[in-house]
Design a protein around this motif. Structure first.
Motif, PDB file in Angstrom:
ATOM      1  N   THR A 297     -19.395   8.537 -61.003  1.00 10.63           N
ATOM      2  CA  THR A 297     -18.412   9.308 -60.246  1.00 10.63           C
ATOM      3  C   THR A 297     -18.159   8.694 -58.875  1.00 10.63           C
ATOM      4  N   MET A 298     -19.146   8.846 -57.973  1.00  7.87           N
ATOM      5  CA  MET A 298     -18.921   8.460 -56.587  1.00  7.87           C
ATOM      6  C   MET A 298     -18.866   6.949 -56.388  1.00  7.87           C
ATOM      7  N   LEU A 299     -19.583   6.197 -57.256  1.00  4.59           N
ATOM      8  CA  LEU A 299     -19.623   4.749 -57.064  1.00  4.59           C
ATOM      9  C   LEU A 299     -18.328   4.096 -57.553  1.00  4.59           C
ATOM     10  N   SER A 300     -17.591   4.820 -58.415  1.00  2.03           N
ATOM     11  CA  SER A 300     -16.320   4.222 -58.846  1.00  2.03           C
ATOM     12  C   SER A 300     -15.124   4.874 -58.152  1.00  2.03           C
ATOM     13  N   GLY A 301     -15.214   6.180 -57.869  1.00  2.66           N
ATOM     14  CA  GLY A 301     -14.052   6.831 -57.278  1.00  2.66           C
ATOM     15  C   GLY A 301     -14.307   7.503 -55.944  1.00  2.66           C
ATOM     16  N   GLY A 302     -15.477   7.266 -55.352  1.00  2.00           N
ATOM     17  CA  GLY A 302     -15.788   7.922 -54.087  1.00  2.00           C
ATOM     18  C   GLY A 302     -15.956   9.424 -54.266  1.00  2.00           C
ATOM     19  N   LEU A 303     -15.871  10.181 -53.157  1.00  2.00           N
ATOM     20  CA  LEU A 303     -16.038  11.631 -53.226  1.00  2.00           C
ATOM     21  C   LEU A 303     -14.995  12.257 -54.141  1.00  2.00           C
ATOM     22  N   ALA A 304     -13.810  11.620 -54.218  1.00  2.00           N
ATOM     23  CA  ALA A 304     -12.740  12.163 -55.061  1.00  2.00           C
ATOM     24  C   ALA A 304     -13.122  12.084 -56.537  1.00  2.00           C
ATOM     25  N   GLY A 305     -14.122  11.263 -56.879  1.00  2.00           N
ATOM     26  CA  GLY A 305     -14.547  11.149 -58.274  1.00  2.00           C
ATOM     27  C   GLY A 305     -15.418  12.308 -58.722  1.00  2.00           C
ATOM     28  N   LEU A 306     -15.832  13.168 -57.777  1.00  2.00           N
ATOM     29  CA  LEU A 306     -16.708  14.284 -58.132  1.00  2.00           C
ATOM     30  C   LEU A 306     -15.910  15.406 -58.794  1.00  2.00           C
TER      31      LEU A 306
ATOM     32  N   GLU B  74     -12.825  18.676 -57.435  1.00  2.00           N
ATOM     33  CA  GLU B  74     -11.478  18.521 -57.980  1.00  2.00           C
ATOM     34  C   GLU B  74     -10.547  19.594 -57.403  1.00  2.00           C
ATOM     35  N   GLY B  75      -9.411  19.173 -56.939  1.00  2.00           N
ATOM     36  CA  GLY B  75      -8.435  20.133 -56.408  1.00  2.00           C
ATOM     37  C   GLY B  75      -8.647  20.466 -54.949  1.00  2.00           C
ATOM     38  N   LEU B  76      -9.809  20.070 -54.407  1.00  2.00           N
ATOM     39  CA  LEU B  76     -10.085  20.389 -53.013  1.00  2.00           C
ATOM     40  C   LEU B  76      -9.620  19.276 -52.075  1.00  2.00           C
ATOM     41  N   ILE B  77      -9.389  18.105 -52.669  1.00  2.00           N
ATOM     42  CA  ILE B  77      -9.062  16.944 -51.843  1.00  2.00           C
ATOM     43  C   ILE B  77      -7.537  16.754 -51.806  1.00  2.00           C
ATOM     44  N   PRO B  78      -6.960  16.574 -50.612  1.00  5.99           N
ATOM     45  CA  PRO B  78      -5.514  16.393 -50.473  1.00  5.99           C
ATOM     46  C   PRO B  78      -5.005  15.245 -51.337  1.00  5.99           C
TER      47      PRO B  78
ATOM     48  N   PRO C  42      -2.508  12.525 -51.667  1.00  7.55           N
ATOM     49  CA  PRO C  42      -2.755  11.106 -51.406  1.00  7.55           C
ATOM     50  C   PRO C  42      -4.069  11.054 -50.630  1.00  7.55           C
ATOM     51  N   ALA C  43      -5.189  10.939 -51.367  1.00  5.59           N
ATOM     52  CA  ALA C  43      -6.503  11.099 -50.746  1.00  5.59           C
ATOM     53  C   ALA C  43      -6.725  10.045 -49.665  1.00  5.59           C
ATOM     54  N   PRO C  44      -7.157  10.471 -48.476  1.00  5.39           N
ATOM     55  CA  PRO C  44      -7.468   9.512 -47.424  1.00  5.39           C
ATOM     56  C   PRO C  44      -8.580   8.564 -47.870  1.00  5.39           C
ATOM     57  N   TRP C  45      -8.657   7.452 -47.196  1.00  6.10           N
ATOM     58  CA  TRP C  45      -9.622   6.401 -47.528  1.00  6.10           C
ATOM     59  C   TRP C  45     -11.049   6.945 -47.672  1.00  6.10           C
ATOM     60  N   ILE C  46     -11.379   7.851 -46.755  1.00  3.41           N
ATOM     61  CA  ILE C  46     -12.768   8.312 -46.700  1.00  3.41           C
ATOM     62  C   ILE C  46     -13.197   9.005 -47.988  1.00  3.41           C
ATOM     63  N   PHE C  47     -12.220   9.565 -48.736  1.00  8.45           N
ATOM     64  CA  PHE C  47     -12.568  10.289 -49.959  1.00  8.45           C
ATOM     65  C   PHE C  47     -12.614   9.400 -51.192  1.00  8.45           C
ATOM     66  N   THR C  48     -12.076   8.186 -51.085  1.00  3.42           N
ATOM     67  CA  THR C  48     -12.025   7.354 -52.284  1.00  3.42           C
ATOM     68  C   THR C  48     -12.936   6.138 -52.200  1.00  3.42           C
ATOM     69  N   THR C  49     -13.538   5.909 -51.042  1.00  2.79           N
ATOM     70  CA  THR C  49     -14.351   4.711 -50.926  1.00  2.79           C
ATOM     71  C   THR C  49     -15.654   4.848 -51.723  1.00  2.79           C
ATOM     72  N   PRO C  50     -16.004   3.801 -52.503  1.00  2.28           N
ATOM     73  CA  PRO C  50     -17.260   3.830 -53.256  1.00  2.28           C
ATOM     74  C   PRO C  50     -18.483   3.822 -52.342  1.00  2.28           C
ATOM     75  N   LEU C  51     -18.231   3.655 -51.040  1.00  2.00           N
ATOM     76  CA  LEU C  51     -19.327   3.688 -50.076  1.00  2.00           C
ATOM     77  C   LEU C  51     -20.141   4.976 -50.220  1.00  2.00           C
TER      78      LEU C  51
END
Lengths: 347, 316
Positions: free
Chosen positions: A96-105, A109-113, A115-124
């Motif tokens: 989940t998080m390693l491929s799609g960041g927080l948005a992968g969780l 789902e549905g809580l993230i705006p 066009p997700a900002p960078w911070i939500f999609t980074t595999p970091l």
């Protein structure tokens, strides 16, 4: 530790080659692996091709990494009953998080705006979580040492925590492995199939790390005689932290390797790894106490267990007895070890 | 502080009782006092099965480092399967079924000890390997079909008197007996001695092999008895019925104050720990939490209790 640990490994010294039971004992894991491999080739000659070997040994890679993790814990006289759940957690985070960041969780789902900002999609995010998990392992080592706690119970409790976190991260099987991970696990290497190369590299690297380095000797020494290690000026807390931290690291590697093979995640995928890793380490010549461990043996033990499974499938055994036959193989190999050890005592 | 109170507070198991009562209290606060008695009855009923296997596991663990019986779940399944199939819902066969379960336990104990003694395999691995064989035997014997227990047996296993389950009463008695055996008989003292220092025990004239043998058989027989009654309690033997008891039996023993390093057993703590673990599950269920959070909280509570209790024990 009484018998000069380095020579109990596979790279035993040449001069004792011919008759010493100690060498025989260290060769036994390799011997069992060879016997099972030959039996498989006899039953299914097609397995002898590069692709066949690759399929046979593929799953041995994550199991070997988990066995190495268990072995680090065994080296300091502890036992990790949570490694299976932990590997499952790593798989869940990885898919989940390693491929799609927080948005992968799925949880978010549905809580993230949209066009997700960078911070939500980074595999970091995944990297941070996995690093934190390794930190938790090191912390456990410290707590176990400082409070003089039984590792069996602490890790038992931790197994619930990892399993629960894995379910929270990935409630239903799904997600997907990062592409680089899939690429790594399906790497093409000339001549020798990749999993075999990977197993050899894992075994040798850990061998150098634990058997040939100064701090490796301190870790094993603290399993053999903690008091003397402490008197020599080493901090036992730090030693335990190192051993458990390494176990956490190899647990992460195991989960990632497993994810790279399966390509999708499942929180319960590695439940059996706890018992497999203990059996693999013991099969490979590690002991429960005394800091007597063998990284190369652990890798071979894990491979033997994986192959034993395929062997039973090729045997077309009545499925009812499939699990039982696995138990029987374990018993036979260990019985052989005892026969050899008796010779060792007599010498 | 009066001496008596202080003495009780020094018992390692008292904290587990306090924790169990606290968890029960928290649940009661949440439900505003509804169903407190029923919850206790349920806790007693389920803790009974944990305690039966934990009594055996406790003796095994007390033998010293490396001694753990991992074949308990498979033994439960095998004994439960064989007994329910032979009884075939006939009330007249209950005694035969019970004796068969005992025989299965005896056989398992002999086999396990044979592996440990003759092949000198570490007990963890020996019982792990043998459990695969027993599990296979159970699958082969009945192919996973679930046969109902005889009605009379099911009635005995599920009945309670004034909120106290019959089985729980019997197992409380059993625990008292084991407590006396542990502290007042040669065998019990020998188990403790072997766990504290095997070499010293042998030099003192204790037949270490015999003590170990008796303990592994004792543990396997209790696991078989548990399989027998649990299959009666839960409406038949299922192939995965023992699964939960692998970790549960170890957790109950250690949270109950028995030393994992061996040489120090604690019977009163078993009941407290078994009740505690069930009540935690029940509390988290009552709160209506999801499976993931429930698991995490259960784990945090187990780790928390063990860290808190760890300091209570003397180092040596």
């Amino acid at each position: 530790m009484s018998e000069g640990a380095p020579s109990t490994t596979l790279l035993g010294r040449g001069y004792a080659w011919s008759t010493s039971p100690r060498v025989l004992r260290s060769l036994l894991p390799a011997f069992s692996l060879a016997v099972i491999l030959i039996a498989i080739f006899y039953l299914q000659p097609r397995a002898m091709s590069p692709i066949g070997m690759k399929l046979l040994f593929n799953l041995a890679v994550p199991i070997a990494l988990a066995t190495i993790a268990q072995m680090f814990v065994l080296a300091v006289n502890d036992l990790d009953l949570s490694i299976g759940a932990y590997v499952g957690f790593v798989v869940a985070v990885g898919s989940t998080m390693l491929s799609g960041g927080l948005a992968g969780l799925p949880l978010l789902e549905g809580l993230i705006p949209d066009p997700a900002p960078w911070i939500f999609t980074t595999p970091l995010a995944g990297i941070v979580v996995l690093a934190a998990a390794i930190g938790v392992y090191a912390l456990l080592g410290a707590v176990i040492q400082l409070r003089n706690l039984p590792s069996i119970v602490v890790t038992l409790g931790m197994s619930f925590i990892w399993a629960g976190l894995a379910v929270l991260v990935l409630p239903t099987p799904g997600g997907s492995a990062p592409t680089w991970l899939r690429g790594l696990m399906t790497l093409q290497v000339p001549i020798v199939p990749f999993p075999i190369v990977a197993l050899i590299v894992i075994g040798l690297v850990v061998h150098l790390l634990l058997m040939r380095s100064a701090y490796g000797a301190v870790i094993r020494g603290s399993g053999g005689n903690p008091r003397s290690v402490a008197r020599a000026g080493w901090s036992l807390v730090r030693v335990k932290m190192a051993a458990f931290g390494l176990a956490g690291l190899f647990g992460v590697l195991s989960g990632l390797a497993l994810l790279g093979l399966t390509t999708a995640g499942d929180a319960n995928i590695a439940v059996r790894y706890t018992l497999l890793s203990i059996a693999g380490a013991i099969l490979g010549g590690s002991e429960f106490v005394g800091g007597r461990v063998s990284p190369i043996g652990a890798v071979i033990g894990a491979a033997t267990l994986t192959l034993a499974n395929s062997f039973l499938t090729f045997l077309r055994l009545n499925p009812d007895w499939q699990i039982g036959a696995q138990g029987a193989i374990l018993i036979i190999v260990l019985a052989l070890r005892v026969l050899i050890s008796r010779g060792e005592v007599r010498n | 502080m009066p001496a008596a109170v202080k003495q009780i507070l020094e018992r390692p198991w008292i904290w587990v009782y306090i924790a169990a009562i606290a968890v029960w209290g928290a649940t009661m606060v949440f439900t505003q006092g509804q169903g407190g008695g029923d919850l206790l009855t349920a806790a007693l009923a389920f803790a009974t099965f944990s305690v039966i296997v934990a009594l055996g596991q406790m003796m095994v663990i007390t033998l010293g480092p490396g001694n753990v019986d991992l074949s308990i779940p498979a033994t439960m399944t095998l004994a439960g399967t064989v007994a329910t199939k032979v009884m075939d819902t006939q009330d007249s066969m209950i005694l035969v079924g019970f004796l068969l379960a005992l025989a299965v336990g005896l056989g398992v104990g002999l086999f396990n000890y044979g592996l440990i003694r003759l092949l000198q395999i570490p007990p963890i691995i020996a019982t792990l390997s043998s459990s695969f064989l027993f599990q296979s035997a159970a699958i082969w014997y009945n192919r996973g079909l679930r046969i109902k227990p005889p009605p009379q047996l099911a009635d005995i296993a599920t009945r309670d008197v004034l909120g106290l389950p019959l089985l729980a009463a019997a197992v409380i008695l059993l625990a008292v007996i084991v407590h006396v055996v542990l502290h007042r008989t040669t065998y019990g003292r020998a188990v403790t001695a072997v766990g504290q220092n095997t070499r010293a025990a042998a030099l003192a004239g204790i037949n270490v092999d015999r003590v170990r043998f008796q303990t592994y058989v004792f543990c396997a027989v209790l696991a078989a008895v548990n399989g027998f009654f649990f299959s009666a309690f839960s409406g038949g033997a299922a192939l995965n019925m023992g699964q939960a008891y692998l970790l549960n039996s170890i957790a109950v023993v250690v949270i109950g104050g028995t030393s994992v390093a061996g040489g120090f057993a604690n019977v009163p703590g078993l009941w407290a720990a078994a009740m505690f673990l069930f009540l935690v599950e029940a509390m988290l269920n009552t709160f209506g939490l999801g499976a993931g959070i429930r698991l995490v909280l259960t784990g945090l509570i187990i780790v928390g209790v063990i860290i808190a209790a760890g300091g209570q024990k003397t180092e040596r």
